[in-house]
Design a protein around this motif. Structure first.
Motif, PDB file in Angstrom:
ATOM      1  N   ILE A 244       8.735   1.136   8.053  1.00 31.62           N
ATOM      2  CA  ILE A 244      10.115   1.252   7.581  1.00 31.62           C
ATOM      3  C   ILE A 244      10.146   1.839   6.171  1.00 31.62           C
ATOM      4  CG2 ILE A 244      12.158  -0.066   6.874  1.00 31.62           C
ATOM      5  CD1 ILE A 244      11.481  -2.029   9.178  1.00 31.62           C
ATOM      6  N   GLN A 245       9.281   1.342   5.312  1.00 32.17           N
ATOM      7  CA  GLN A 245       9.237   1.828   3.933  1.00 32.17           C
ATOM      8  C   GLN A 245       8.956   3.340   3.884  1.00 32.17           C
ATOM      9  OE1 GLN A 245       6.840  -2.073   3.101  1.00 32.17           O
ATOM     10  NE2 GLN A 245       6.841  -0.932   1.193  1.00 32.17           N
ATOM     11  N   LYS A 246       8.014   3.794   4.692  1.00 28.74           N
ATOM     12  CA  LYS A 246       7.670   5.218   4.711  1.00 28.74           C
ATOM     13  C   LYS A 246       8.815   6.064   5.266  1.00 28.74           C
ATOM     14  CE  LYS A 246       2.797   4.061   5.332  1.00 28.74           C
ATOM     15  NZ  LYS A 246       1.719   3.889   6.337  1.00 28.74           N
ATOM     16  N   LEU A 247       9.463   5.562   6.325  1.00 29.79           N
ATOM     17  CA  LEU A 247      10.578   6.308   6.907  1.00 29.79           C
ATOM     18  C   LEU A 247      11.723   6.437   5.895  1.00 29.79           C
ATOM     19  CD1 LEU A 247      12.031   5.949  10.485  1.00 29.79           C
ATOM     20  CD2 LEU A 247      13.551   5.999   8.516  1.00 29.79           C
TER      21      LEU A 247
ATOM     22  N   SER B  34       0.809  -1.216   0.000  1.00 29.63           N
ATOM     23  CA  SER B  34       0.000   0.000   0.000  1.00 29.63           C
ATOM     24  C   SER B  34       0.847   1.273   0.000  1.00 29.63           C
ATOM     25  CB  SER B  34      -0.935   0.018   1.217  1.00 29.63           C
ATOM     26  OG  SER B  34      -0.207   0.244   2.418  1.00 29.63           O
ATOM     27  N   VAL B  35       2.161   1.152   0.248  1.00 30.12           N
ATOM     28  CA  VAL B  35       3.026   2.336   0.253  1.00 30.12           C
ATOM     29  C   VAL B  35       3.209   2.805  -1.189  1.00 30.12           C
ATOM     30  CG1 VAL B  35       5.325   3.218   0.819  1.00 30.12           C
ATOM     31  CG2 VAL B  35       4.205   1.569   2.337  1.00 30.12           C
ATOM     32  N   PRO B  36       2.892   4.064  -1.498  1.00 29.46           N
ATOM     33  CA  PRO B  36       2.943   4.540  -2.890  1.00 29.46           C
ATOM     34  C   PRO B  36       4.339   4.418  -3.497  1.00 29.46           C
ATOM     35  CG  PRO B  36       1.742   6.100  -1.503  1.00 29.46           C
ATOM     36  CD  PRO B  36       2.382   5.108  -0.581  1.00 29.46           C
TER      37      PRO B  36
ATOM     38  N   GLN C 115       4.789  -8.350  10.855  1.00 28.76           N
ATOM     39  CA  GLN C 115       5.943  -8.016  10.019  1.00 28.76           C
ATOM     40  C   GLN C 115       5.569  -6.957   8.984  1.00 28.76           C
ATOM     41  OE1 GLN C 115       7.546 -11.527   8.184  1.00 28.76           O
ATOM     42  NE2 GLN C 115       8.639 -12.193  10.012  1.00 28.76           N
ATOM     43  N   ARG C 116       4.411  -7.141   8.354  1.00 30.41           N
ATOM     44  CA  ARG C 116       3.998  -6.210   7.300  1.00 30.41           C
ATOM     45  C   ARG C 116       3.719  -4.819   7.860  1.00 30.41           C
ATOM     46  NH1 ARG C 116      -0.221  -8.909   3.615  1.00 30.41           N
ATOM     47  NH2 ARG C 116       1.638 -10.057   2.951  1.00 30.41           N
TER      48      ARG C 116
END
Length: 553
Positions: free
Chosen positions: A508-511, A370-372, A501-502
């Motif tokens: 983490i992905q957003k940071l 869901s992270v763009p 985990q997700r």
């Protein structure tokens, strides 16, 4: 197909709360069938059981794992890189060495091309409720080529050697902070416990074929591996000649189905181009290829291409403690200049997928989709440069290793950043000068202000999250130090549950999109070419090659 709740209820009775939560996710649609099978295998659920659960859930069973019926008796010839030094399971780091190790040696479990863990020398494994102790049940009746039976003492001795700081083991990059020497313990002759430093939800991958140093050796092993080439695998050494090649013959005493080929031959070459030419010239049956240099093979009907999705990435680091990259807005601006569509379709000839500036490749079940996805946006990049006080641009040197398509990738970045006023001077180095001693203060890799480094595939992102990005990471070439990031990685690594985990992965992905210490522009497909009529070849994205089912028409 409809869900058969009666069968599911029967299955649930003997499952742990963690396993039942995963089953709930499958039934409720929160976890896909593919991710359920991958994560279920990680938790130690057998492949037949996983197939039974997906069937009862109305989603179909497992694909057939029946052995391919090829023609026995062939000699399979392989072009590969020459080992760079004496072959040693403790210290091997190059593809030539661990390809040779894997021909005769085996792992506790195998990370397949679909990331599903398959039992090999271990028949099953299971965590305690905290993920701090993992218990592995070993296969009985497995013999080393040298004669003795493979048992718990051998597993303990092997893993202790790899986890010993005094051994200079390459596997310390996997085990440091996770598993210490002495923490692998024999329960009985066929049971081993791993007592971890901290909870770890992905641990079985760390003792699988992903950790290419972790072939199981006899407890009596004293070094000088090239004199014995001992192991438990389906092939035994026939002859090894340094810098020339190696050959192997079928192990008639193998514990599993006997290998189809009578022999396998490996011919060493100095570079990938020479390997591909040998395949085209009929000297060999199999060669690894690259999307850039191997374009002729990709379109040649005389060869079949095996393609595996992977987490292989060419990481572009920017030093967060040095000008001009101290301001994360500058780092984000550079990332926004990349045309990732062109990287995949043009540079990689469609043999890759877009990266989103974190180690979370699309292949990982824990990646938050869901992270763009970051896209090229010169307008936003210029605004960020202005806001950071760098609107007039700057000059910087990009130091990169001369491997695969990295030089061409560097040139593309050089051209794209001109649009926001940045002038890059390229410094392309061979591997030796680039990596140096691989320690801070004496390595172009770790000390360069901006660089591109090739990173191999891992079946789980743990090492890729820690070594290049944690504050104390041994490979932290970006010199990135962020307490929030470190805490999120610890949370991710400790999680046993896929959804937990997700959740950590999404944060983490957003940071990392906000901070952008490293650009992950794309993830490479692992490619191998075979001559027509050669079947049953199974490469791994790590670089191994399993030939026990290979045959020639």
């Amino acid at each position: 197909m409809k869900t058969n709740y009666r069968i599911l209820d029967l299955i649930r009775r003997n499952r742990t709360p963690l396993e039942n939560h995963l089953i709930d996710g499958l039934v409720d649609g929160r976890v896909s069938r593919r991710d359920f099978i991958r994560h279920g295998s990680l938790l130690g659920l057998s492949l037949p059981l996983l197939g039974g659960i997906t069937t009862a859930a109305g989603l179909g069973g497992m694909p057939s794992l029946a052995r391919a019926q090829g023609t026995p008796g062939a000699t399979i010839r392989v072009a590969c890189a020459a080992p760079t030094g004496a072959i040693d399971p403790l210290t091997a780091t190059d593809t030539g060495s661990y390809l040779m190790l894997q021909q005769v040696g085996e792992y506790l479990c195998l990370d397949g091309p679909d990331l599903v863990l398959q039992p090999v020398l271990a028949e099953s494994w299971k965590p305690n409720d905290k993920g701090t102790i993992w218990t592995f049940k070993l296969r009985k009746g497995v013999k080393f080529h040298s004669g003795g039976e493979m048992m718990a003492d051998d597993v303990v001795a092997t893993i202790d050697r790899l986890a010993d700081p005094a051994s200079s083991s390459n596997a310390l990059s996997v085990f440091k902070g996770i598993l210490q020497k002495g923490a692998t313990r024999k329960v009985d002759d066929y049971t081993v416990e791993f007592h971890l430093d901290a909870p770890n939800g992905n641990f079985p991958y760390l003792v699988s074929s992903d950790n290419y140093n972790a072939i199981i050796l006899p407890a009596s092993y004293k070094g000088d591996y090239e004199k014995t080439f001992d192991g438990t695998g389906p092939f035994k050494l026939e002859k090894y000649t340094p810098k020339v090649g190696a050959s192997y013959v079928r192990n008639e005493n193998y514990w599993g189905p006997k290998a189809l080929p009578d022999r396998t031959e490996f011919i060493f070459f100095a570079d990938r181009q020479s390997q591909m030419l040998a395949l085209q010239g009929g000297q060999v049956d199999i060669s690894g290829i690259s999307a850039v240099a191997g374009i002729g093979l990709l379109n040649d009907p005389n060869f079949d291409i095996i393609s595996i999705k992977s987490s292989v990435a060419q990481q572009v680091h920017m030093r967060c403690d040095s000008d001009p990259f101290k301001d994360p807005r500058v780092r984000r601006a550079i990332a926004l200049t990349l045309d990732r569509d062109k990287l995949v379709a043009g540079l990689m000839k469609g043999r890759a997928v877009q990266g989103n500036d974190s180690p979370f490749a699309p292949i990982y079940p824990s990646t938050d989709p869901s992270v763009p996805q970051r896209k090229q946006d010169f307008g936003q990049a210029k605004q960020l440069m202005e806001a950071a006080g760098a609107g007039k641009g700057f000059k910087v040197t990009l130091t990169a290793v001369r491997v695969a398509e990295i030089p061409e990738y560097a040139q593309l970045i050089q051209n794209w950043v001109k649009e926001i006023g940045i002038e890059i001077e390229l410094n392309i180095l061979d591997s030796g000068p680039y990596y140096g001693d691989a320690v801070f203060g004496n390595s172009n890799w770790l000390d360069s202000v901006m660089g591109i480094t090739d990173y191999a595939h891992r079946g789980v992102p743990n090492t890729l999250l820690s070594a290049p990005l944690k504050s104390d990471g041994a490979w932290n070439s970006a010199h990135f130090k962020n307490k929030d990031y470190d805490a999120l990685v610890e949370r991710y690594i400790a999680a046993l549950d896929l959804e937990a985990q997700r959740d950590a992965a999404g944060n983490i992905q957003k940071l990392l999109l906000e901070e952008t210490p490293i650009i992950f522009g794309y993830f490479v497909d692992w490619l191998m070419a075979t001559a027509k009529g050669v079947t049953g070849v199974q490469p791994s994205a790590v670089g191994q090659l399993f030939l026990d089912k290979a045959s020639k028409a």
